[in-house]
Design a protein around this motif. Structure first.
Motif, mmCIF file in Angstrom:
data_model
loop_
_atom_site.group_PDB
_atom_site.id
_atom_site.type_symbol
_atom_site.label_atom_id
_atom_site.label_comp_id
_atom_site.label_asym_id
_atom_site.label_seq_id
_atom_site.Cartn_x
_atom_site.Cartn_y
_atom_site.Cartn_z
ATOM 1 N N VAL A 138 0.875 -1.178 0.000
ATOM 2 C CA VAL A 138 0.000 0.000 0.000
ATOM 3 C C VAL A 138 0.909 1.224 0.000
ATOM 4 C CG1 VAL A 138 -1.662 1.366 1.314
ATOM 5 C CG2 VAL A 138 -1.922 -1.109 1.186
ATOM 6 N N GLY A 139 0.748 2.082 -0.998
ATOM 7 C CA GLY A 139 1.493 3.340 -1.021
ATOM 8 C C GLY A 139 0.820 4.360 -0.119
ATOM 9 N N LEU A 140 1.623 5.020 0.710
ATOM 10 C CA LEU A 140 1.062 5.940 1.708
ATOM 11 C C LEU A 140 1.820 7.261 1.677
ATOM 12 C CD1 LEU A 140 -0.771 6.450 4.275
ATOM 13 C CD2 LEU A 140 1.160 5.630 5.614
ATOM 14 N N ASP A 141 1.069 8.339 1.791
ATOM 15 C CA ASP A 141 1.666 9.654 1.998
ATOM 16 C C ASP A 141 0.665 10.501 2.773
ATOM 17 O OD1 ASP A 141 4.016 11.427 1.336
ATOM 18 O OD2 ASP A 141 2.366 12.683 0.630
ATOM 19 N N CYS A 169 -3.814 6.712 0.477
ATOM 20 C CA CYS A 169 -3.334 5.345 0.293
ATOM 21 C C CYS A 169 -3.669 4.913 -1.129
ATOM 22 C CB CYS A 169 -3.986 4.386 1.296
ATOM 23 S SG CYS A 169 -3.491 4.646 3.004
ATOM 24 N N VAL A 170 -2.682 4.352 -1.827
ATOM 25 C CA VAL A 170 -2.898 3.886 -3.195
ATOM 26 C C VAL A 170 -2.661 2.387 -3.247
ATOM 27 C CG1 VAL A 170 -2.203 6.123 -4.138
ATOM 28 C CG2 VAL A 170 -0.514 4.327 -3.901
ATOM 29 N N PHE A 204 -6.855 -0.748 10.598
ATOM 30 C CA PHE A 204 -7.262 -2.018 9.998
ATOM 31 C C PHE A 204 -6.178 -2.528 9.054
ATOM 32 C CE2 PHE A 204 -9.191 -4.395 6.499
ATOM 33 C CZ PHE A 204 -9.802 -5.414 7.200
ATOM 34 N N LEU A 205 -5.593 -1.632 8.271
ATOM 35 C CA LEU A 205 -4.538 -2.059 7.353
ATOM 36 C C LEU A 205 -3.322 -2.578 8.117
ATOM 37 C CD1 LEU A 205 -4.702 0.844 4.728
ATOM 38 C CD2 LEU A 205 -5.574 -1.478 4.472
ATOM 39 N N ILE A 206 -2.979 -1.933 9.228
ATOM 40 C CA ILE A 206 -1.848 -2.395 10.037
ATOM 41 C C ILE A 206 -2.158 -3.759 10.637
ATOM 42 C CG2 ILE A 206 -0.477 -1.911 12.095
ATOM 43 C CD1 ILE A 206 -0.933 1.070 11.537
ATOM 44 N N ASP A 207 -3.358 -3.904 11.207
ATOM 45 C CA ASP A 207 -3.712 -5.167 11.852
ATOM 46 C C ASP A 207 -3.801 -6.317 10.859
ATOM 47 O OD1 ASP A 207 -3.825 -3.692 14.141
ATOM 48 O OD2 ASP A 207 -6.009 -3.487 14.180
ATOM 49 N N ILE A 208 -4.184 -6.020 9.614
ATOM 50 C CA ILE A 208 -4.321 -7.091 8.633
ATOM 51 C C ILE A 208 -2.957 -7.538 8.121
ATOM 52 C CG2 ILE A 208 -4.434 -5.884 6.419
ATOM 53 C CD1 ILE A 208 -6.930 -8.530 7.705
ATOM 54 N N GLY A 209 -1.910 -6.676 8.289
ATOM 55 C CA GLY A 209 -0.551 -7.083 7.939
ATOM 56 C C GLY A 209 -0.053 -6.566 6.614
ATOM 57 N N VAL A 210 -0.600 -5.471 6.069
ATOM 58 C CA VAL A 210 -0.099 -4.939 4.807
ATOM 59 C C VAL A 210 1.258 -4.273 5.037
ATOM 60 C CG1 VAL A 210 -2.449 -4.540 4.013
ATOM 61 C CG2 VAL A 210 -1.169 -2.663 5.037
ATOM 62 N N LYS A 211 1.992 -4.043 3.948
ATOM 63 C CA LYS A 211 3.274 -3.353 4.007
ATOM 64 C C LYS A 211 3.105 -1.974 3.373
ATOM 65 C CE LYS A 211 6.264 -7.418 4.088
ATOM 66 N NZ LYS A 211 7.422 -8.119 3.482
ATOM 67 N N PHE A 212 3.499 -0.946 4.126
ATOM 68 C CA PHE A 212 3.344 0.426 3.659
ATOM 69 C C PHE A 212 4.616 0.861 2.948
ATOM 70 C CE2 PHE A 212 0.406 0.143 7.230
ATOM 71 C CZ PHE A 212 -0.738 0.710 6.684
ATOM 72 N N VAL A 213 4.432 1.449 1.761
ATOM 73 C CA VAL A 213 5.536 1.987 0.979
ATOM 74 C C VAL A 213 5.366 3.500 0.924
ATOM 75 C CG1 VAL A 213 6.740 1.963 -1.230
ATOM 76 C CG2 VAL A 213 5.625 -0.117 -0.392
ATOM 77 N N GLY A 214 6.419 4.221 1.249
ATOM 78 C CA GLY A 214 6.349 5.677 1.225
ATOM 79 C C GLY A 214 7.719 6.279 1.417
ATOM 80 N N HIS A 215 7.735 7.599 1.465
ATOM 81 C CA HIS A 215 8.989 8.339 1.622
ATOM 82 C C HIS A 215 8.909 9.155 2.905
ATOM 83 C CE1 HIS A 215 12.759 9.832 -0.122
ATOM 84 N NE2 HIS A 215 12.468 10.991 0.447
ATOM 85 N N GLY A 216 9.745 8.837 3.879
ATOM 86 C CA GLY A 216 9.702 9.530 5.167
ATOM 87 C C GLY A 216 8.495 9.125 6.004
#
Length: 1093
Positions: free
Chosen positions: A866-869, A903-904, A962-974
């Motif tokens: 999941v892309g996050l900013d 989130c993308v 929910f995304l953290i608890d489900i176990g996704v990996k966050f991709v982002g900068h800083g």
């Protein structure tokens, strides 16, 4: 004047006084200022001058007041900010070079208009000066299109300013915006000029006064309300006396009987007795404190006040209108009727360090307060918190709490509640729909503390919700930044009020049983009944309040309480003989309270003296006690009882007590035998101890209560004597109503005059916490001082040196408490939180939607990308100082608030398309929108005018949780900063941060813009930042990283790529060349698919 128009009184000033301004500071005090070097304070009740304040700059023409300062406008063009109590100048703004015309204050802004000096004289300045009262500096001046003579804030929907010229032109504008010529209106005065202008308290009416004596009233409705509690205006009654013929006073024979006089038998006012007209002696009180030897007090009864000793005047210090000076001892002792004891109204005397050989040194508090108990502060560098060594202060795996957030004085109490296992579990099972629910926010914070492995957390979201609750503000629990930094508030009283407030608020929040459909996963705790909550079951004590009137009538009323306040024996301070009084006796007196008070008697049908008693029906599982050590009287009682307990312990153990905790070899051998199990404490462990580690309570048949101190030694002795099992703690509750409570936590107030004091907690951490964090099963006492956590000896938790360590709150818990409750945590957040939801913005349309919510078949799984900013706005600017060498030192960082979260999708056919793009509504004042870096503009976060998809912080927080608890990996900068401001704790294996992926050790961090240009040939962040663009670019960079490193299998080849990156960056000074044709991910083919969808 009265409301009817009658003159109540006239106050005659000196002929030399030229008064120009009035300020009603409260209902009975009036400040009068003018063109002289003093300001008068007049008591409206006694119609007397009570104080005269000297003004350094002559000419106070305008006065305003807020809850922080008196604001005085001077004829020289300056505005001075003065202390509310002492009237001393705290700050000064040099607004205009000529003269000041008007100014007004609202919130954190001060706006002023005036005249500037020109070659031809004074000219009206069309620039309004605006000052920020938090940073005490000027911000951008506001240019207006009229000649401003008067101005007022009209804070209705926004902080608008009304600017009025003397010719009748009126303009409205924002103090931090731009003035629009279209917002100019005209008032048609009868006279040539407007002389005054004001706004009603309700902000619904404007009043203009012109030079012909006419008042022009403008309103926004036909029947406006002029103040919040408006009453009908009382006009003067018309004259009811019939018209009488005129009398000619020039005729000497005119009978005076023609003048009508009412017939009365009472004494006329003209017959005032001579005794009442004679000058009466006045009573003077001379009061001189002398630390350490009492305070001298004498009365003088004479026609003329005796002259005050010159030594008293020389050493006097004023606090408000009261002067304090040491007693010079110039009179004989027998001329003083009596000596008053030390005032015990305020406990602030504890902040003064007592005189001692150590105390006469330069910094006596450093010798008194132990280092680990001192207030801890974070040292900020140019990297912020990244290079601050928190591990130096906390070598455990438990999480501390950061103290730099406003109102973080409650950190110690948050830790106490967290280490109560039933509270921790049951709070995390709670979830409701309220935007600002303290129970929900506390559950989120507890979840962060669970995930942390020694890293500090911050309760910013919890404290944000705390600041929005009206009851917290009404109770005085919300401190200003200045009060918290200087320690002006009495922290002991404050944390005890906070303790009562938080238990009551959690009880109310968790009583609501209706669970909304979106949060149905939180549904129905098995511990919550219709009339009670889990907090009530844990903390509530059911009791009967009996009121017995002297007529014999008795009234019984059932009630409950969540905590008790210690009630100390009367006259305990005067008894210096050292009478022993167990803590259990004081506790029983406080629980079964008996007092005499006036109450209504139905039998007598009037208020009568009654005896009120309290009978306990059911004891709580967790016994909470507020110590109420708020004066010298209670402190002396604790000190005296500790001394008595120390003497009794010395007599009891005799010569067996050692001076230290070290044991000889023979002593260690004896520990293996039953006789050696009861180890004798050392002298250090017995000092300053009055509090027992355990207490035993027994409910009697007549609803009485027996309380006694309980020790493990007593229990072992009873077991060895064959005592029946009802005295054991395991079966006592079931068989005979005997309860044993163990001390679990103590919250203490640290008195440190250097830092203003602080609050710390001693907490007994149970086995379950050690099992989760360290994999061991044992119990240990710890000291929690914000982010400093240190194991301590159990005796240190009950040792209170009243000179610097004062008890505030005690927590006792029943033995085997955890076995009564189901301690399983069921995550109440379900996938439904990711589904589509309505926007809070009224103007938001579907055509403005920038994201597509997830479908049911797109729900993320473990390991999905999941892309996050996130973008942020500033609530408070940072506080910094310049050192002598020119470097900047950050005292307090800026307070940020999340404004946009995106989130993308990281995989699938819709990769790169956002499924969350929420703008976060905020109720707090934004200082800087950081538009250049965030893309957030004024109005984007306002539900009334925003066109964005606006949500609450709690709604978006649940999606990320929910995304953290489900176990996704966050991709982002800083992402580290993003998660910190959002107030989330994310496991390190779920974070893929491109800042660190493309980073070489001991080298600088590289911006996302440069990485996108170098690796992807994309030129992003042209004018402003866009979170969708940044999140999608971070995803593409992560794909590029996998490609270059062969999925991490060829680190050496990737190292060469990084070396080339850093060489290119140094050559270009890390700047992206100016684009010839702007290209960004928005223009890519993937974005067109969003529009198509």
């Amino acid at each position: 004047m009265a409301r009817g128009g009658l003159i109540i009184f006239d106050y005659l000033l000196d002929e030399s006084d030229d008064m120009h301004s009035l300020l009603l500071t409260d209902s009975s005090t009036l400040l009068v200022g003018g063109l002289q070097n003093h300001i008068l304070e007049i008591d409206l009740n006694t119609v007397q001058e009570t104080q005269k304040y000297a003004v350094e700059t002559p000419g106070v023409t305008i006065m305003r007041q807020t809850n922080r300062f008196f604001f005085c406008g001077h004829t020289s063009g300056k505005v001075s900010l003065r202390d509310l109590r002492t009237f001393k100048v705290e700050h000064e703004f040099d607004a205009f070079s000529g003269s000041l015309s008007d100014f007004d204050v609202h919130g954190n802004l001060l706006a002023a208009c005036g005249f500037s000096s020109r070659l031809t004289g004074l000219a009206c300045d069309r620039f309004l000066k605006v000052y920020d009262l938090r940073m005490m500096r000027a911000i951008t001046p506001l240019q207006v299109h009229v000649d401003p003579a008067f101005l007022r804030f009209i804070p209705t929907y926004t902080s608008r300013l009304a600017i009025i010229s003397q010719s009748g032109q009126c303009q409205f504008c924002e103090p931090t915006g731009l003035a629009n010529p279209a917002d100019i209106f005209h008032v048609n005065p009868v006279g040539p000029l407007l002389m005054t202008f004001d706004v009603s308290a309700s902000k619904q009416a404007l009043a203009f006064g012109d030079s012909e004596g006419c008042v022009h009233l403008w309103t926004d409705s036909p029947e406006p309300s002029f103040n919040p509690y408006s009453r009908e205006t009382e006009f003067a009654l018309p004259c009811l006396v019939d018209s009488l013929p005129p009398l000619d006073w020039s005729q000497d024979l005119l009978p005076l009987s023609l003048i009508p006089v009412p017939l009365t038998t009472d004494t006329l006012l003209s017959d005032w007795p001579a005794a009442n007209s004679a000058p009466a002696p006045r009573l003077y009180l001379i009061f001189g404190p002398n630390r350490g030897s009492g305070k001298g007090l004498r009365y003088q009864d004479s026609l003329r006040a005796p002259p005050v000793d010159a030594e008293i005047l020389r050493t006097m210090k004023k606090v408000g209108f009261i002067g304090y000076a040491p007693n010079p001892r110039t009179r004989l002792r027998n001329q003083i009727p009596y000596r008053l004891k030390e005032s015990d109204n305020e406990f602030d005397n504890f902040s003064q360090v007592t005189e001692s050989p150590i105390g006469r040194e330069e910094e006596p508090h450093l010798h008194m307060v132990s280092k680990k108990y001192r207030k801890v502060t974070i040292k900020y560098s140019k990297l912020g918190l990244e290079d601050f060594d928190f591990k130096h202060y906390n070598k455990t795996l438990f999480a501390g709490l950061e103290p730099h957030i406003p109102n973080a004085y409650c950190n110690c109490m948050i830790q106490v509640l967290y280490f109560l296992e039933p509270v921790r579990c049951l709070i995390q099972n709670h979830l409701c729909q309220k935007e600002f629910c303290l129970a929900c926010e506390l559950g989120f914070l507890f979840h962060m503390l669970d995930l942390s492995r020694g890293d500090p957390c911050q309760g910013s979201n919890f404290l944000r919700a705390f600041r929005t609750i009206p009851e917290a503000s009404a109770l005085g629990l919300i401190l200003a930044d200045s009060d918290e930094a200087s320690g002006k508030g009495n922290l002991a009283r404050l944390i005890q009020r906070w303790n009562r407030f938080i238990l009551t608020q959690l009880h109310q929040d968790m009583q609501e049983l209706e669970v909304p459909q979106a949060y149905r996963g939180a549904g129905g705790s098995s511990f919550c009944s219709s009339g009670d909550s889990v907090i009530g079951q844990l903390f509530s004590c059911e009791m009967e309040n009996c009121s017995l009137c002297r007529c014999g009538s008795e009234t019984v009323r059932a009630s409950s309480t969540l905590l008790f306040t210690l009630s100390y024996p009367e006259g305990s301070n005067s008894d210096k003989t050292g009478k022993n009084c167990d803590f259990a006796q004081v506790l029983k007196r406080s629980i079964c309270l008996e007092q005499n008070t006036q109450a209504w008697c139905d039998n007598c049908e009037k208020y009568q003296p009654t005896i009120q008693t309290r009978n306990i029906c059911h004891l709580p599982d967790i016994l909470v006690i507020n110590c109420e050590v708020n004066s010298l009287k209670e402190a002396d009682f604790w000190r005296m009882q500790a001394e008595v307990a120390f003497k009794m312990a010395m007599k009891k153990h005799g010569g067996e007590i050692s001076k230290s905790k070290e044991f000889a070899l023979a002593d260690w051998k004896e520990l293996g035998s039953p006789e050696g199990m009861l180890m004798c404490p050392s002298i250090e462990e017995l000092k300053n101890v009055w509090l027992p580690f355990s207490i035993r309570m027994k409910m009697t048949k007549n609803k009485g209560l027996d309380v006694c101190n309980w020790t493990d030694g007593d229990e072992m002795q009873l077991s060895s004597l064959g005592t029946p099992s009802q005295w054991g703690p395991a079966r006592a509750e079931e068989e005979h109503g005997v309860y044993v409570y163990d001390l679990m936590a103590t919250v203490v107030h640290i008195l440190d005059s250097r830092t203003g004091g602080s609050l710390v907690a001693h907490i007994k951490v149970g086995e379950t916490y050690h099992q989760r964090k360290e994999g061991v099963t044992h119990q240990q006492w710890y000291l929690f001082n914000d982010f400093l956590i240190e194991p301590i000896d159990k005796h240190e938790a009950v040792q209170f040196d009243m000179n610097w360590k004062v008890p505030a709150i005690l927590y006792y818990i029943k033995r085997n408490l955890n076995s009564k409750y189901n301690l399983n945590i069921k995550n109440p957040i379900e996938a439904s939180v990711l589904l589509a939801e309505a926007s809070l913005a009224r103007k938001q349309r579907k055509t403005h939607t920038t994201f597509i919510p997830l479908m049911l078949n797109e729900m993320p799984q473990v390991g999905d990308l999941v892309g996050l900013d996130a973008e942020f706005v500033t609530l408070n600017e940072e506080e910094a100082e310049l050192r002598s060498d020119g470097t900047k030192s950050t005292i307090k960082p800026s307070q940020m608030s999340v404004a946009r979260i995106t989130c993308v999708r990281g995989q699938g056919p819709n990769e790169g398309i956002p499924f969350i793009d929420d703008y976060i509504s905020t109720q707090e004042q934004v200082v800087d929108y950081l538009t250049q870096y965030s893309g957030i503009k004024p109005g984007d976060l306002d539900a009334k005018i925003s066109s964005k998809h606006l949500t609450t912080l709690k709604s978006t927080y649940l999606k990320l949780r929910f995304l953290i608890d489900i176990g996704v990996k966050f991709v982002g900068h800083g992402l580290q900063k993003d998660f910190r401001v959002i107030n989330l704790m994310v496991p390190k294996d779920q974070v893929l941060d491109t800042v660190y992926l493309f980073h070489m050790p001991r080298k600088r961090m590289i911006s996302l813009r440069f990485l996108a240009w170098y690796f992807l040939d994309l030129k992003i962040q042209g004018e402003t930042h866009d979170s969708i663009e940044d999140a999608r670019t971070a995803l593409q960079l992560y794909r590029k990283y996998l490609e270059l490193s062969k999925n991490g299998t060829e680190p050496e080849s990737f190292h060469k790529v990084l070396k080339g990156l850093y060489e290119k960056g140094r050559k270009m000074d890390w700047k992206v060349p100016e684009p010839e044709g702007q290209t960004s991910p928005k223009n890519a083919a993937v974005f067109s698919s969003v529009l198509a969808l």
